[in-house]
Design an enzyme around this catalytic site. Structure first.
Site, PDB file in Angstrom:
ATOM      1  N   GLY A 158      15.898  36.954   6.063  1.00 42.30           N
ATOM      2  CA  GLY A 158      16.285  35.585   6.410  1.00 42.30           C
ATOM      3  C   GLY A 158      16.505  34.680   5.208  1.00 42.30           C
ATOM      4  O   GLY A 158      17.493  33.935   5.159  1.00 42.30           O
TER       5      GLY A 158
ATOM      6  N   GLY B 151      13.364  42.791   8.777  1.00 39.23           N
ATOM      7  CA  GLY B 151      12.340  43.836   8.884  1.00 39.23           C
ATOM      8  C   GLY B 151      12.950  45.187   9.224  1.00 39.23           C
ATOM      9  O   GLY B 151      12.578  46.215   8.652  1.00 39.23           O
TER      10      GLY B 151
ATOM     11  N   ARG C 122      23.652  35.043  14.659  1.00 37.61           N
ATOM     12  CA  ARG C 122      23.257  36.175  15.508  1.00 37.61           C
ATOM     13  C   ARG C 122      24.054  36.203  16.814  1.00 37.61           C
ATOM     14  O   ARG C 122      24.327  37.285  17.336  1.00 37.61           O
ATOM     15  CB  ARG C 122      21.762  36.120  15.802  1.00 37.61           C
TER      16      ARG C 122
ATOM     17  N   LYS D 291       5.523  39.370  -0.944  1.00 37.51           N
ATOM     18  CA  LYS D 291       4.444  40.359  -1.088  1.00 37.51           C
ATOM     19  C   LYS D 291       4.897  41.758  -1.439  1.00 37.51           C
ATOM     20  O   LYS D 291       5.820  42.303  -0.827  1.00 37.51           O
ATOM     21  CB  LYS D 291       3.689  40.448   0.237  1.00 37.51           C
TER      22      LYS D 291
HETATM   23  P1  AMP Z   1       9.678  37.294   1.893  1.00 39.47           P
HETATM   24  O1  AMP Z   1       9.567  36.892   3.326  1.00 39.47           O
HETATM   25  O2  AMP Z   1       8.790  38.395   1.498  1.00 39.47           O
HETATM   26  O3  AMP Z   1      11.106  37.536   1.469  1.00 39.47           O
HETATM   27  O4  AMP Z   1       9.156  36.041   1.042  1.00 39.47           O
HETATM   28  C1  AMP Z   1       9.795  34.813   1.048  1.00 39.47           C
HETATM   29  C2  AMP Z   1       8.854  33.745   0.582  1.00 39.47           C
HETATM   30  O5  AMP Z   1       8.392  34.036  -0.721  1.00 39.47           O
HETATM   31  C3  AMP Z   1       9.516  32.383   0.514  1.00 39.47           C
HETATM   32  O6  AMP Z   1       8.914  31.519   1.453  1.00 39.47           O
HETATM   33  C4  AMP Z   1       9.245  31.912  -0.907  1.00 39.47           C
HETATM   34  O7  AMP Z   1       8.869  30.565  -1.003  1.00 39.47           O
HETATM   35  C5  AMP Z   1       8.102  32.807  -1.336  1.00 39.47           C
HETATM   36  N1  AMP Z   1       8.074  32.916  -2.804  1.00 39.47           N
HETATM   37  C6  AMP Z   1       9.073  33.302  -3.601  1.00 39.47           C
HETATM   38  N2  AMP Z   1       8.713  33.240  -4.886  1.00 39.47           N
HETATM   39  C7  AMP Z   1       7.423  32.793  -4.910  1.00 39.47           C
HETATM   40  C8  AMP Z   1       6.507  32.517  -5.950  1.00 39.47           C
HETATM   41  N3  AMP Z   1       6.822  32.697  -7.226  1.00 39.47           N
HETATM   42  N4  AMP Z   1       5.269  32.080  -5.586  1.00 39.47           N
HETATM   43  C9  AMP Z   1       4.935  31.906  -4.296  1.00 39.47           C
HETATM   44  N5  AMP Z   1       5.780  32.150  -3.272  1.00 39.47           N
HETATM   45  C10 AMP Z   1       7.012  32.597  -3.559  1.00 39.47           C
END
Ligand code: AMP
Length: 396
Positions: A353, A376, A39, A200
């Site tokens: 990230g 974001g 950054r 999510k």
């Molecule tokens: P995001 O910030 O939405 O991109 O989510 C990233 C996070 O999703 C990371 O910390 C991953 O460990 C988690 N993640 C990815 N795949 C899975 C999974 N199958 N079950 C639980 N957590 C997950």
């Protein structure tokens, strides 16, 4: 949107006092040293341009989440040395981001000097976009340049309020982010593939909905894939499912079907009994995750299929890891996708990230078309939302 915002080159800045909002919200290692200076590096083109113009440069940034209080660990002093090393010149530190002491330091500045303000978020007014605080920031300078794309989705004093009081423009990084992301929305080269992973559905449904009108293929991974798989009535065992999002996911799947979009959920999975490095794990087919087991990564068949999609695409946008990539045995899917992107001929944009970290770890960062600095912010932009920090720079 890119043609409508004022760029830094459009302001007459010779010898002026310029407040440059940057995003120096960098990560640190256990010893308190900056562990990734991307950054800071990304802000250099604009800083160097202002140096060429002999400006007095007042750098303003936030760092972490001090919640309106002074937090010693979150002082901008930690950025001074890495910044000086990258610039090859000294940088002065201000005791605060506003106030008479800081104003006096600014008064003594000469052309070509740099002053780094203290963490903006030590003041609760910053995140409230409070008028008096915006004015106090504006009082420090004669012009304002925003290069903090990662914060442009927030209406704060240093991203929005200040533009009411100073001639304002976008720095090179912000301009570049807006131009590249606008192209993804307006005229991507097809086929356009969206690689979507992460935690999510609720965080990313907006961007999926908006991109459905523009993409040809979607490949899903990460925890959010299990809500889609569940919506198709396949067994997901104890994988993470957002049950309150099942209807939403069904409408997305139906819309994708109508638009004839190739919508891939993983053909197989790595499953584990718990999300931990010492867990038992094995590979299973889609729809065959037993009770007590959790999907933690895409499996080998899914990886092969997804690599095929990547090789057919001309444009790729990737956000979110394919599995729990922080744990070595569950990182394979994410790393293979990063490698595949690195050797693909498609123009690729990576945001978020975790996906950025994966691309760097795979050693393919140089081969990616664009690494978006705002996770974001890039998602909200691709959702089609108007980002307040960008709207504030629009030509009147
Ligand atoms: P995001 O910030 O939405 O991109 O989510 C990233 C996070 O999703 C990371 O910390 C991953 O460990 C988690 N993640 C990815 N795949 C899975 C999974 N199958 N079950 C639980 N957590 C997950």
């Amino acid at each position: 949107m890119e043609n409508k915002i004022t760029g830094v080159k459009e302001l007459a800045l010779e010898e002026k006092k310029v407040l440059l909002r940057v995003d120096f919200n960098v990560p640190f290692d256990e010893k308190g040293r900056v562990s990734d200076d991307t950054r800071i590096k990304m802000a250099l083109p604009t800083i160097n341009y202002l140096l060429e113009k002999r400006c007095r440069i007042i750098l303003a940034s936030h760092l972490g989440r001090p919640q309106g209080k002074i937090v010693e660990k979150l002082r901008l002093a930690s950025i001074k040395k890495p910044l000086e090393e990258l610039l090859g010149q000294s940088v002065a530190l201000a005791p605060d981001s506003v106030g008479s002491e800081t104003e006096n330091l600014v008064k003594k500045m000469k052309g070509g000097e740099i002053l780094l303000l203290e963490n903006l978020r030590f003041h609760p007014e910053e995140e409230k976009n409070e008028k008096e605080f915006s004015k106090s920031l504006a009082r420090l300078a004669e012009s304002y340049v925003n290069d903090a794309f990662g914060t442009s989705h927030r209406a704060h004093s240093s991203t929005v309020g200040i533009t009411g009081y100073l001639p304002s423009a976008a720095g090179f990084l912000l301009e570049k982010e807006v131009a590249i992301l606008s192209k993804l929305l307006e005229k991507p080269e097809r086929p356009f593939l969206f690689i979507l992973g992460g935690a999510k559905v609720s965080d990313k449904a907006g961007v999926v909905k908006n991109l459905l009108a523009r993409i040809d293929m979607v490949i899903l991974g990460g925890a959010l894939a299990y809500t889609f798989i569940k919506a198709k009535n396949w067994d997901v065992g104890n994988s993470q499912v957002e049950y309150d999002k099942l209807d939403l996911v069904k409408t997305i799947l139906e819309d994708a079907r109508k638009k004839r979009i190739e919508f891939h959920t993983p053909l197989d999975h790595t499953i584990a009994t718990k999300i931990a490095a010492d867990s038992k794990y094995l590979t299973t087919e889609r729809g065959a995750i037993p009770a007590g087991w959790i999907g933690v990564d895409i499996g080998p068949k899914a990886i092969e299929e997804y690599k095929g999609c990547i090789s057919r695409a001309k444009t790729v946008f990737w956000n979110g890891p394919m599995g729990v990539f922080e744990i070595e045995p569950f990182a394979r899917g994410t790393m293979e996708i990063a490698h595949a992107l690195g050797s693909a001929s498609a123009y690729s944009v990576v945001g978020g990230g975790d996906s950025l970290a994966a691309v760097k770890k795979a050693g393919v960062a140089e081969k990616i078309g664009h690494l978006s600095t705002g996770g974001g912010a890039s998602l909200e932009f691709l959702e089609g939302k108007v980002l307040p920090g960008i709207a504030a720079l629009q030509k009147k």
